[in-house]
Design a protein around this motif. Structure first.
Motif, PDB file in Angstrom:
ATOM      1  N   ALA A 151       0.822  -1.216   0.000  1.00 42.93           N
ATOM      2  CA  ALA A 151       0.000   0.000   0.000  1.00 42.93           C
ATOM      3  C   ALA A 151       0.852   1.260   0.000  1.00 42.93           C
ATOM      4  CB  ALA A 151      -0.917   0.009   1.232  1.00 42.93           C
ATOM      5  N   ILE A 152       0.309   2.288  -0.639  1.00 47.68           N
ATOM      6  CA  ILE A 152       0.919   3.621  -0.581  1.00 47.68           C
ATOM      7  C   ILE A 152      -0.129   4.599  -0.055  1.00 47.68           C
ATOM      8  CG2 ILE A 152       2.553   3.212  -2.469  1.00 47.68           C
ATOM      9  CD1 ILE A 152       0.543   4.842  -4.255  1.00 47.68           C
ATOM     10  N   ILE A 153       0.343   5.715   0.476  1.00 47.33           N
ATOM     11  CA  ILE A 153      -0.577   6.797   0.859  1.00 47.33           C
ATOM     12  C   ILE A 153      -0.066   8.076   0.210  1.00 47.33           C
ATOM     13  CG2 ILE A 153       0.592   7.158   3.099  1.00 47.33           C
ATOM     14  CD1 ILE A 153      -2.290   7.888   4.174  1.00 47.33           C
ATOM     15  N   ILE A 158      -3.590   8.275 -11.293  1.00 47.42           N
ATOM     16  CA  ILE A 158      -2.278   7.945 -11.874  1.00 47.42           C
ATOM     17  C   ILE A 158      -1.694   6.723 -11.165  1.00 47.42           C
ATOM     18  CG2 ILE A 158       0.122   8.761 -12.057  1.00 47.42           C
ATOM     19  CD1 ILE A 158      -1.109  11.634 -12.411  1.00 47.42           C
ATOM     20  N   SER A 159      -1.812   6.692  -9.843  1.00 48.55           N
ATOM     21  CA  SER A 159      -1.238   5.579  -9.073  1.00 48.55           C
ATOM     22  C   SER A 159      -1.930   4.261  -9.397  1.00 48.55           C
ATOM     23  CB  SER A 159      -1.354   5.854  -7.571  1.00 48.55           C
ATOM     24  OG  SER A 159      -0.704   7.054  -7.233  1.00 48.55           O
ATOM     25  N   LYS A 160      -3.245   4.296  -9.478  1.00 49.85           N
ATOM     26  CA  LYS A 160      -3.977   3.063  -9.779  1.00 49.85           C
ATOM     27  C   LYS A 160      -3.642   2.548 -11.172  1.00 49.85           C
ATOM     28  CE  LYS A 160      -6.231   0.789  -7.743  1.00 49.85           C
ATOM     29  NZ  LYS A 160      -5.810  -0.227  -6.702  1.00 49.85           N
ATOM     30  N   GLU A 161      -3.461   3.487 -12.110  1.00 51.98           N
ATOM     31  CA  GLU A 161      -3.115   3.068 -13.465  1.00 51.98           C
ATOM     32  C   GLU A 161      -1.694   2.506 -13.516  1.00 51.98           C
ATOM     33  OE1 GLU A 161      -4.097   6.477 -15.897  1.00 51.98           O
ATOM     34  OE2 GLU A 161      -6.249   6.063 -15.668  1.00 51.98           O
ATOM     35  N   ALA A 162      -0.798   3.072 -12.688  1.00 48.11           N
ATOM     36  CA  ALA A 162       0.601   2.619 -12.698  1.00 48.11           C
ATOM     37  C   ALA A 162       0.729   1.202 -12.149  1.00 48.11           C
ATOM     38  CB  ALA A 162       1.472   3.580 -11.872  1.00 48.11           C
ATOM     39  N   PRO A 165      -2.170  -1.402 -10.745  1.00 51.38           N
ATOM     40  CA  PRO A 165      -3.564  -1.636 -10.343  1.00 51.38           C
ATOM     41  C   PRO A 165      -3.723  -2.436  -9.051  1.00 51.38           C
ATOM     42  CG  PRO A 165      -3.256  -2.093 -12.675  1.00 51.38           C
ATOM     43  CD  PRO A 165      -1.895  -1.842 -12.119  1.00 51.38           C
ATOM     44  N   ASN A 166      -2.730  -3.270  -8.719  1.00 50.11           N
ATOM     45  CA  ASN A 166      -2.898  -4.124  -7.538  1.00 50.11           C
ATOM     46  C   ASN A 166      -2.482  -3.484  -6.229  1.00 50.11           C
ATOM     47  OD1 ASN A 166      -3.986  -6.305  -8.886  1.00 50.11           O
ATOM     48  ND2 ASN A 166      -1.953  -7.013  -9.509  1.00 50.11           N
ATOM     49  N   ILE A 167      -1.718  -2.404  -6.306  1.00 51.12           N
ATOM     50  CA  ILE A 167      -1.273  -1.786  -5.054  1.00 51.12           C
ATOM     51  C   ILE A 167      -2.469  -1.066  -4.436  1.00 51.12           C
ATOM     52  CG2 ILE A 167      -0.511   0.559  -5.652  1.00 51.12           C
ATOM     53  CD1 ILE A 167       2.248  -0.275  -4.428  1.00 51.12           C
ATOM     54  N   LEU A 168      -2.555  -1.106  -3.112  1.00 50.29           N
ATOM     55  CA  LEU A 168      -3.651  -0.402  -2.444  1.00 50.29           C
ATOM     56  C   LEU A 168      -3.301   1.075  -2.351  1.00 50.29           C
ATOM     57  CD1 LEU A 168      -4.313  -2.911   0.480  1.00 50.29           C
ATOM     58  CD2 LEU A 168      -5.677  -2.631  -1.620  1.00 50.29           C
ATOM     59  N   VAL A 169      -4.171   1.903  -2.881  1.00 53.88           N
ATOM     60  CA  VAL A 169      -3.950   3.344  -2.806  1.00 53.88           C
ATOM     61  C   VAL A 169      -4.802   3.912  -1.674  1.00 53.88           C
ATOM     62  CG1 VAL A 169      -4.221   5.553  -4.004  1.00 53.88           C
ATOM     63  CG2 VAL A 169      -3.312   3.564  -5.222  1.00 53.88           C
ATOM     64  N   ILE A 170      -4.105   4.435  -0.670  1.00 55.32           N
ATOM     65  CA  ILE A 170      -4.791   5.034   0.474  1.00 55.32           C
ATOM     66  C   ILE A 170      -4.880   6.534   0.231  1.00 55.32           C
ATOM     67  CG2 ILE A 170      -4.762   5.343   2.981  1.00 55.32           C
ATOM     68  CD1 ILE A 170      -3.000   2.872   3.202  1.00 55.32           C
ATOM     69  N   ALA A 171      -6.081   7.068   0.331  1.00 56.83           N
ATOM     70  CA  ALA A 171      -6.268   8.512   0.157  1.00 56.83           C
ATOM     71  C   ALA A 171      -6.297   9.172   1.536  1.00 56.83           C
ATOM     72  CB  ALA A 171      -7.568   8.780  -0.585  1.00 56.83           C
ATOM     73  N   GLU A 210     -14.155   7.932  -6.329  1.00 52.65           N
ATOM     74  CA  GLU A 210     -14.395   7.941  -7.778  1.00 52.65           C
ATOM     75  C   GLU A 210     -13.095   7.877  -8.562  1.00 52.65           C
ATOM     76  OE1 GLU A 210     -16.945  11.322  -8.450  1.00 52.65           O
ATOM     77  OE2 GLU A 210     -18.761  10.159  -7.919  1.00 52.65           O
ATOM     78  N   ALA A 211     -12.016   8.402  -7.953  1.00 53.45           N
ATOM     79  CA  ALA A 211     -10.711   8.351  -8.631  1.00 53.45           C
ATOM     80  C   ALA A 211     -10.091   6.963  -8.558  1.00 53.45           C
ATOM     81  CB  ALA A 211      -9.764   9.376  -7.999  1.00 53.45           C
ATOM     82  N   GLY A 212     -10.642   6.098  -7.691  1.00 55.81           N
ATOM     83  CA  GLY A 212     -10.142   4.724  -7.615  1.00 55.81           C
ATOM     84  C   GLY A 212      -9.448   4.361  -6.318  1.00 55.81           C
ATOM     85  N   ALA A 213      -9.522   5.222  -5.306  1.00 54.68           N
ATOM     86  CA  ALA A 213      -8.860   4.915  -4.032  1.00 54.68           C
ATOM     87  C   ALA A 213      -9.400   3.610  -3.450  1.00 54.68           C
ATOM     88  CB  ALA A 213      -9.085   6.050  -3.036  1.00 54.68           C
ATOM     89  N   ASP A 214      -8.510   2.862  -2.783  1.00 50.87           N
ATOM     90  CA  ASP A 214      -8.904   1.587  -2.176  1.00 50.87           C
ATOM     91  C   ASP A 214      -9.252   1.740  -0.701  1.00 50.87           C
ATOM     92  OD1 ASP A 214      -8.224  -0.393  -4.388  1.00 50.87           O
ATOM     93  OD2 ASP A 214      -6.377   0.773  -4.216  1.00 50.87           O
TER      94      ASP A 214
END
Ligand code: PBG
Length: 336
Positions: free
Chosen positions: A81-83, A111-115, A117-123, A164-168
């Protein structure tokens, strides 16, 4: 020379289990793996070059282009995961850029999700990076404090924008009363019932955030609003209140809880974990990172030993994961 003492020999020999590395590994109580690491990334808009943050050696303000490589690097290292933190060039009194579909917050998540897709993006859901006064919500009419209730709807809007941007995962860090409930309602009403919330439940008004505020450009001290965050972030002296804050967030719908800062607050991590048995995260903050970096640069401590020891100690204290600027370096060691 004194020579007539009869010193008893020890009956228990605890050193038996420390004789060599294999034995130590065999009896080790706590483990640290790349699965425990969350890497925070700063992203600056309208700039062509990534720039190293002076008070955080090895940490950069990425551009929207270099963000792609950073996220891929984390993914390749196995970091789950990244934040993301924005360095905004479009600040105003309420932080409206963070509520728009074309704003920095939305773009960097996408951008992060597209780079990867499997990494969890924390907003990180908060307004301090997007307000011109640097506070975590709009100010009240006489600018003496953050207006709690006016912040709530904005929090829900910002969270839905992130979703909506794709945050996990949505991670509200502003310490507003009712913030988790507001965000949960906003997400549920917008079709995001399954999106989890990681609440910064006990976030203390700490002196250890200094380098972050340089990095994210959210220092206080302008002409507008209070000079500190002590009316919303917690008093470092309070441990029982940390449990009440955490309990409240859980009641409002938090799926995961956090303690921040980390190293001086290991007692709080232990209390929170033992009391609630929730997935519990710790934020190893910018000032803690800077202390190890600069002490190592001065030759006072061994960098890698101090880094791995401090991360292990978070786990020992009960943390299920650690938000840390050391994540990439630690992952490299753990993978080698
Ligand atoms: C703001 C925010 C802060 C940090 C994370 N989110 C700073 C603050 O509250 O002033 C600090 C992180 C760090 O120091 O590493 N919502």
């Amino acid at each position: 020379m004194i020579n007539n003492l009869d010193i008893p020999k020890p009956e228990k020999r605890l050193r038996r289990l420390r004789v060599n590395d294999t034995m130590r590994r065999f009896v080790r109580e706590t483990t640290l793996s790349v699965n425990d690491l969350i890497y925070p990334i700063f992203v600056e808009e309208n700039t062509n070059e990534r720039a190293e943050i002076a008070s955080m050696p090895g940490v950069f303000r990425e551009t929207e282009e270099t963000l792609v490589d950073k996220v891929k690097e984390c993914d390749t290292a196995g970091i789950p995961a990244i934040i993301l933190f924005g360095v905004s060039k479009h600040k105003d009194a309420i932080g409206s850029d963070s509520m728009h579909r074309n704003g920095l917050l939305h773009r960097m998540i996408k951008i992060s999700k597209e780079a990867a897709p499997n990494i969890l993006v924390i907003a990180d859901v908060c307004f301090c990076e997007y307000t011109d006064h640097g506070h975590c919500g709009p100010l009240n009419d006489d600018s003496t404090d953050v207006d709690n209730d006016r912040t709530l709807e904005n929090l829900a809007i910002q969270a839905v924008n992130c979703a909506e941007a794709g945050a996990d995962i949505i991670a509200p860090s502003g310490m507003m009363d009712g913030g988790i409930e507001a965000i949960r309602a906003g997400l549920d009403q917008s079709g995001f019932k399954n999106l989890p919330i990681m609440a910064y439940s006990s976030k203390f008004a700490s002196g250890f955030y200094g380098p972050f505020r340089d990095a994210a450009g959210c220092s206080l001290g302008g002409s507008q609003g209070p000079k500190d965050r002590k009316t919303y972030q917690m008093d470092p002296a309070n441990a029982r209140e940390a449990l009440r804050e955490t309990e409240q967030d859980i009641l409002e719908g938090a799926d995961m809880v956090m303690v921040k800062p980390g190293m001086p607050y290991l007692d709080i991590i232990r209390d929170v974990k033992d009391t609630f048995q929730m997935p519990t995260f710790a934020y190893n903050v910018s000032g803690e990172y800077a202390m190890i970096k600069f002490a190592a640069q001065a030759g006072a401590i061994d960098h890698d030993v101090a880094m791995m020891e401090s991360l292990m100690c978070f786990k020992r204290a009960g943390a299920d994961g650690i938000l840390t600027y050391f994540a990439l370096e630690a992952a490299q060691l753990l993978n080698s």
